[in-house]
Design a protein around this motif. Structure first.
Motif, PDB file in Angstrom:
ATOM      1  N   TYR A 173       0.924  -1.116  -0.079  1.00 58.57           N
ATOM      2  CA  TYR A 173       0.088  -0.092   0.068  1.00 58.57           C
ATOM      3  C   TYR A 173       0.924   1.360   0.068  1.00 58.57           C
ATOM      4  CZ  TYR A 173      -3.538   3.362   1.660  1.00 58.57           C
ATOM      5  OH  TYR A 173      -4.411   4.362   1.910  1.00 58.57           O
ATOM      6  N   ASP A 174       0.774   1.820  -1.022  1.00 58.61           N
ATOM      7  CA  ASP A 174       1.739   3.331  -1.261  1.00 58.61           C
ATOM      8  C   ASP A 174       0.728   4.265  -1.020  1.00 58.61           C
ATOM      9  OD1 ASP A 174       3.111   5.517  -1.870  1.00 58.61           O
ATOM     10  OD2 ASP A 174       3.188   5.122  -4.212  1.00 58.61           O
ATOM     11  N   ASN A 175       0.710   4.916   0.393  1.00 62.62           N
ATOM     12  CA  ASN A 175      -0.052   5.855   0.676  1.00 62.62           C
ATOM     13  C   ASN A 175       0.372   7.199   0.696  1.00 62.62           C
ATOM     14  OD1 ASN A 175      -2.263   7.399   1.709  1.00 62.62           O
ATOM     15  ND2 ASN A 175      -2.174   6.511   4.069  1.00 62.62           N
ATOM     16  N   GLN A 176       0.663   7.803  -0.576  1.00 62.21           N
ATOM     17  CA  GLN A 176       1.317   9.002  -0.741  1.00 62.21           C
ATOM     18  C   GLN A 176       2.619   9.108  -0.597  1.00 62.21           C
ATOM     19  OE1 GLN A 176      -1.417  12.508   0.364  1.00 62.21           O
ATOM     20  NE2 GLN A 176      -2.144  10.657   1.828  1.00 62.21           N
ATOM     21  N   GLN A 177       3.469   8.021  -0.246  1.00 63.96           N
ATOM     22  CA  GLN A 177       4.884   7.924  -0.118  1.00 63.96           C
ATOM     23  C   GLN A 177       5.688   8.233  -1.257  1.00 63.96           C
ATOM     24  OE1 GLN A 177       2.831   5.371   0.981  1.00 63.96           O
ATOM     25  NE2 GLN A 177       3.552   4.880   3.023  1.00 63.96           N
ATOM     26  N   ARG A 178       5.362   7.764  -2.499  1.00 61.41           N
ATOM     27  CA  ARG A 178       5.773   8.124  -3.679  1.00 61.41           C
ATOM     28  C   ARG A 178       5.228   9.549  -4.183  1.00 61.41           C
ATOM     29  NH1 ARG A 178      10.536   7.748  -6.556  1.00 61.41           N
ATOM     30  NH2 ARG A 178      10.165   7.377  -8.722  1.00 61.41           N
ATOM     31  N   ARG A 179       4.023   9.559  -4.518  1.00 54.46           N
ATOM     32  CA  ARG A 179       3.397  10.675  -5.002  1.00 54.46           C
ATOM     33  C   ARG A 179       2.537  11.493  -4.174  1.00 54.46           C
ATOM     34  NH1 ARG A 179       2.333   8.074 -11.038  1.00 54.46           N
ATOM     35  NH2 ARG A 179       4.268   7.383 -11.639  1.00 54.46           N
ATOM     36  N   PRO A 180       2.461  12.879  -4.134  1.00 52.37           N
ATOM     37  CA  PRO A 180       1.678  13.662  -3.128  1.00 52.37           C
ATOM     38  C   PRO A 180       0.154  13.384  -3.635  1.00 52.37           C
ATOM     39  CG  PRO A 180       3.403  14.955  -3.589  1.00 52.37           C
ATOM     40  CD  PRO A 180       3.696  13.819  -4.276  1.00 52.37           C
ATOM     41  N   ASN A 181      -0.755  13.084  -2.567  1.00 53.03           N
ATOM     42  CA  ASN A 181      -1.902  12.905  -2.965  1.00 53.03           C
ATOM     43  C   ASN A 181      -2.397  11.641  -3.835  1.00 53.03           C
ATOM     44  OD1 ASN A 181      -2.613  15.416  -1.420  1.00 53.03           O
ATOM     45  ND2 ASN A 181      -1.948  16.434  -3.341  1.00 53.03           N
ATOM     46  N   VAL A 182      -1.535  10.774  -3.967  1.00 54.80           N
ATOM     47  CA  VAL A 182      -1.789   9.486  -4.645  1.00 54.80           C
ATOM     48  C   VAL A 182      -1.608   8.348  -3.840  1.00 54.80           C
ATOM     49  CG1 VAL A 182      -1.075   7.795  -6.695  1.00 54.80           C
ATOM     50  CG2 VAL A 182      -1.207  10.400  -6.860  1.00 54.80           C
ATOM     51  N   ARG A 183      -2.915   7.264  -3.886  1.00 54.02           N
ATOM     52  CA  ARG A 183      -2.741   6.035  -3.334  1.00 54.02           C
ATOM     53  C   ARG A 183      -2.676   5.112  -4.225  1.00 54.02           C
ATOM     54  NH1 ARG A 183      -7.168   8.285   0.750  1.00 54.02           N
ATOM     55  NH2 ARG A 183      -5.611   8.812   2.557  1.00 54.02           N
ATOM     56  N   ARG A 184      -1.861   3.935  -3.945  1.00 50.69           N
ATOM     57  CA  ARG A 184      -1.627   2.747  -4.971  1.00 50.69           C
ATOM     58  C   ARG A 184      -1.610   1.671  -4.251  1.00 50.69           C
ATOM     59  NH1 ARG A 184       3.115   4.373  -9.045  1.00 50.69           N
ATOM     60  NH2 ARG A 184       3.896   5.478  -6.898  1.00 50.69           N
TER      61      ARG A 184
END
Length: 224
Positions: A173-184
């Motif tokens: 779960y990428d909770n905005q770690q890579r891109r602001p305001n984006v979850r993947r």
């Protein structure tokens, strides 16, 4: 090697290595040594053959679905199996939550996007044929969690606990770690030998993918 063939292969390699779709002017500036007319013809031919994709709205270029055939270690039938097995689930998630969903096949230390359900109202995700090889992206980190050899070669700067947590959860779960305001969200896909052969990915901005929806999707995929 003929000049035309060499230019075509250089162009394919260049576009495939880009992390985002690229414009005509960027390709022309970065490659050089080719006229606008020749580059236009070459791009058109590669798009018609399926090796490149041109977005009709942005006019940006990305790797096409036939790029995957360049891998000499591609397992026969794997892409077909993944597509057949997970297409319905992708459609279900996209329809229910109005999100974009991608399906990636593992090829050595990379993941290649082989299918996508793009929701018009949701954040745009990578196109079919895109080659994922950036270790800072969640998809590659998910793969590394299930392959010690991959972790040793490319992920030595990550803490072992990070990958242990992924395996324990069964997803990343990428909770905005890579891109602001984006979850993947990324889910590993396995064959009958319990080898990770692909990844199912879901993405959206924080409004499209609130925490409640994240929990719902995790439950849907993990219980399939």
């Amino acid at each position: 090697m003929s000049t035309g063939l060499e230019r075509g292969l250089q162009l394919l390699e260049h576009v495939a290595r880009e992390q985002r779709p690229i414009s005509f002017s960027q390709i022309n500036d970065q490659l050089g040594g080719i006229s606008h007319a020749s580059l236009s013809r070459l791009l058109k031919q590669l798009c018609e053959l399926g090796f490149l994709n041109k977005d009709v709205n942005s006019n940006l270029y990305s790797a096409g679905h036939r790029m995957a055939v360049f891998s000499s270690v591609k397992t026969a039938g794997r892409a077909e199996y993944l597509t057949m097995r997970y297409s319905y689930l992708m459609e279900e998630i996209s329809r229910k939550y109005e999100l974009s969903v991608i399906l990636q096949e593992r090829v050595k230390d990379r993941l290649i996007c082989i299918n996508k359900v793009q929701c018009e109202m949701s954040m745009r995700m990578q196109d079919i044929g895109f080659v994922n090889e950036n270790v800072e992206e969640p998809w590659l980190q998910l793969m590394a969690a299930y392959d010690e050899g991959v972790r040793t070669r490319s992920f030595a700067h990550f803490q072992p606990e990070f990958f242990e947590l992924i395996r324990k959860q069964g997803y990343i779960y990428d909770n905005q770690q890579r891109r602001p305001n984006v979850r993947r969200l990324g889910f590993p896909l396995f064959d009958s030998n319990n080898e990770m052969i692909g990844c199912l990915g879901v993405g959206g901005n924080i409004l499209e993918l609130p925490e409640e929806t994240v929990r719902d999707i995790i439950g849907v995929v993990i219980n399939k």
